[in-house]
Motif scaffolding. Structure first.
Motif, short mmCIF file in Angstrom:
data_model
loop_
_atom_site.label_atom_id
_atom_site.label_comp_id
_atom_site.label_asym_id
_atom_site.label_seq_id
_atom_site.Cartn_x
_atom_site.Cartn_y
_atom_site.Cartn_z
N PHE A 12 0.81 -1.22 0.00
CA PHE A 12 0.00 0.00 0.00
C PHE A 12 0.84 1.27 0.00
CE2 PHE A 12 -2.99 2.90 2.41
CZ PHE A 12 -3.85 3.06 1.33
N SER A 13 0.66 2.09 -1.04
CA SER A 13 1.40 3.35 -1.14
C SER A 13 0.52 4.57 -0.89
CB SER A 13 2.02 3.47 -2.54
OG SER A 13 1.00 3.68 -3.51
N GLY A 14 -0.81 4.35 -0.84
CA GLY A 14 -1.72 5.47 -0.71
C GLY A 14 -2.07 6.12 -2.04
N GLY A 15 -1.66 5.50 -3.14
CA GLY A 15 -1.98 6.01 -4.47
C GLY A 15 -3.26 5.42 -5.02
N GLN A 16 -3.62 5.83 -6.23
CA GLN A 16 -4.86 5.36 -6.85
C GLN A 16 -4.94 3.84 -6.91
OE1 GLN A 16 -5.29 6.34 -11.01
NE2 GLN A 16 -7.26 5.30 -11.20
N ASP A 17 -3.91 3.21 -7.44
CA ASP A 17 -3.96 1.78 -7.67
C ASP A 17 -4.00 0.98 -6.37
OD1 ASP A 17 -3.87 2.34 -10.35
OD2 ASP A 17 -1.74 1.88 -10.58
N ALA A 166 -8.60 3.65 -17.09
CA ALA A 166 -10.04 3.92 -17.12
C ALA A 166 -10.80 2.79 -16.43
CB ALA A 166 -10.52 4.09 -18.55
N GLN A 167 -10.39 1.56 -16.68
CA GLN A 167 -11.04 0.41 -16.05
C GLN A 167 -10.74 0.35 -14.56
OE1 GLN A 167 -9.22 -2.36 -18.78
NE2 GLN A 167 -11.17 -2.76 -19.82
N THR A 168 -9.58 0.87 -14.16
CA THR A 168 -9.27 0.93 -12.73
C THR A 168 -10.20 1.92 -12.03
OG1 THR A 168 -6.95 0.34 -13.13
CG2 THR A 168 -7.45 1.42 -11.04
N TRP A 169 -10.48 3.04 -12.70
CA TRP A 169 -11.47 3.99 -12.15
C TRP A 169 -12.84 3.32 -12.05
CZ3 TRP A 169 -10.37 8.05 -9.52
CH2 TRP A 169 -9.23 8.82 -9.80
N GLN A 170 -13.19 2.53 -13.05
CA GLN A 170 -14.47 1.83 -13.04
C GLN A 170 -14.54 0.85 -11.87
OE1 GLN A 170 -16.73 0.45 -16.75
NE2 GLN A 170 -15.70 -1.42 -16.11
N LEU A 171 -13.44 0.15 -11.61
CA LEU A 171 -13.40 -0.78 -10.49
C LEU A 171 -13.59 -0.04 -9.17
CD1 LEU A 171 -12.95 -3.55 -9.22
CD2 LEU A 171 -10.48 -3.15 -9.39
N ALA A 172 -12.91 1.09 -9.02
CA ALA A 172 -13.08 1.88 -7.79
C ALA A 172 -14.53 2.30 -7.62
CB ALA A 172 -12.18 3.11 -7.84
N ASP A 173 -15.17 2.67 -8.71
CA ASP A 173 -16.58 3.07 -8.66
C ASP A 173 -17.46 1.88 -8.27
OD1 ASP A 173 -18.65 4.85 -8.82
OD2 ASP A 173 -18.58 5.12 -10.99
N ASP A 174 -17.17 0.72 -8.86
CA ASP A 174 -17.93 -0.49 -8.53
C ASP A 174 -17.80 -0.84 -7.04
OD1 ASP A 174 -18.66 -0.73 -11.18
OD2 ASP A 174 -17.18 -2.29 -11.65
N GLY A 176 -17.57 1.33 -4.71
CA GLY A 176 -18.10 2.43 -3.92
C GLY A 176 -17.02 3.36 -3.39
N ALA A 177 -15.86 3.38 -4.07
CA ALA A 177 -14.72 4.14 -3.58
C ALA A 177 -14.25 5.21 -4.56
CB ALA A 177 -13.56 3.18 -3.29
N PHE A 178 -15.06 5.54 -5.55
CA PHE A 178 -14.63 6.46 -6.61
C PHE A 178 -14.21 7.81 -6.05
CE2 PHE A 178 -15.51 9.81 -9.71
CZ PHE A 178 -14.76 9.37 -10.80
N ASP A 179 -15.07 8.45 -5.27
CA ASP A 179 -14.75 9.78 -4.74
C ASP A 179 -13.58 9.72 -3.77
OD1 ASP A 179 -16.69 11.09 -6.22
OD2 ASP A 179 -18.22 10.88 -4.66
N LYS A 182 -10.47 9.40 -5.84
CA LYS A 182 -10.26 10.61 -6.63
C LYS A 182 -9.68 11.75 -5.78
CE LYS A 182 -12.78 13.65 -9.85
NZ LYS A 182 -12.72 14.94 -9.12
N ASP A 183 -10.18 11.88 -4.57
CA ASP A 183 -9.82 13.05 -3.76
C ASP A 183 -8.77 12.80 -2.68
OD1 ASP A 183 -11.78 14.48 -5.17
OD2 ASP A 183 -13.34 13.94 -3.72
N ARG A 184 -8.62 11.55 -2.25
CA ARG A 184 -7.85 11.30 -1.03
C ARG A 184 -6.52 10.59 -1.27
NH1 ARG A 184 -11.75 10.98 2.96
NH2 ARG A 184 -10.08 10.74 4.49
N THR A 185 -6.21 10.24 -2.51
CA THR A 185 -5.01 9.47 -2.77
C THR A 185 -3.88 10.35 -3.31
OG1 THR A 185 -5.78 8.87 -5.00
CG2 THR A 185 -6.33 7.37 -3.20
N LEU A 186 -2.67 9.80 -3.27
CA LEU A 186 -1.49 10.52 -3.75
C LEU A 186 -0.78 9.65 -4.78
CD1 LEU A 186 0.61 12.78 -3.67
CD2 LEU A 186 1.67 11.64 -1.71
N THR A 187 -0.94 10.05 -6.04
CA THR A 187 -0.33 9.33 -7.15
C THR A 187 0.81 10.13 -7.78
OG1 THR A 187 -2.43 8.22 -7.63
CG2 THR A 187 -0.80 8.23 -9.39
#
Length: 223
Positions: A12-17, A166-174, A176-179, A182-187
């Motif tokens: 865990f790095s705290g980034g998007q992925d 794009a599919q990684t964003w979709q997975l986050a949305d699926d 329930g973690a999209f927002d 988007k707002d809380r990670t450091l990439t």
């Protein structure tokens, strides 16, 4: 054993992925712990962000000192004097020799002591910036090696391996973690939260994937 009773360690790095992977693991395993590596990265905020997210989500968090890696393998992520760049036919200056090899190995050692058999990592061969240690063949090879080295049946889970950004964003949305993602990670390679600096390769890749996903949402389709 039912997956709901299993335990997983998330690199865990705290980034998007890795944050998307943390949510993925929390949905699938009965117990989840996260491990962050301090390898001398320029932006210590990365470690702080990871710790903050883990605390908020109620996940036990470990920080391991890997500073020797930054000393052995100078790169743009540990040296402000090295520019972030990629020359044609060469690895990006942000590539850290041996990073995922060591991270996954130490995560597995930690996992065995904690009674976990699954190690989750956000490496991806689709949008991998040319990093050789993000390839599926590397992960599968290391998985076999770790099992043999410790006589313990690990599974290295790579939920993002064949997804583009794009599919990684979709997975986050699926999940329930999209927002949250988007707002809380450091990439950002420059250490800017959320949308980042908008100019470094990590930010460009993240933003391009977000635009593609939002376009798909607007058109009512899945990626």
């Amino acid at each position: 054993m039912d997956s709901g009773k299993k335990k997983a360690i998330v690199v865990f790095s705290g980034g998007q992925d890795s944050t998307t992977c943390l949510f993925w693991a929390m949905e699938r395993f009965g117990e989840v712990e996260a491990v962050t590596f301090d390898y001398g990265q320029r932006h210590k905020l990365e470690v702080e962000v990871a710790a903050g997210i883990a605390k908020e989500l109620g996940v036990r968090h470990h920080v391991l000192d890997m500073s020797l890696l930054g000393q052995l393998a100078p790169n743009a992520l540990t040296r402000s004097t090295i520019p972030i760049a990629q020359e044609e036919g060469e690895l990006p200056t942000t590539f850290v020799d041996g990073r995922n090899l060591l991270f996954l190995t130490f995560a597995a050692i930690l996992g065995k002591q904690a009674g976990a058999r699954n190690v989750v990592t956000g490496v991806c061969q689709t949008d991998f910036s040319g990093y050789p240690d993000c390839r599926d063949v590397f992960v599968k090879s290391l998985n076999v090696t770790l099992n043999l080295a410790m006589d313990y049946e690990f599974v290295l889970d790579t939920p993002l391996m064949w997804l583009n950004k794009a599919q990684t964003w979709q997975l986050a949305d699926d999940l329930g973690a999209f927002d949250f993602v988007k707002d809380r990670t450091l990439t950002c390679y420059e250490g800017v939260m959320g949308e980042g600096c908008g100019q470094c390769p990590a930010c460009e890749l993240r933003a391009r994937g977000l635009r593609e996903y939002e376009k798909a949402i607007g058109e009512g389709r899945r990626l």
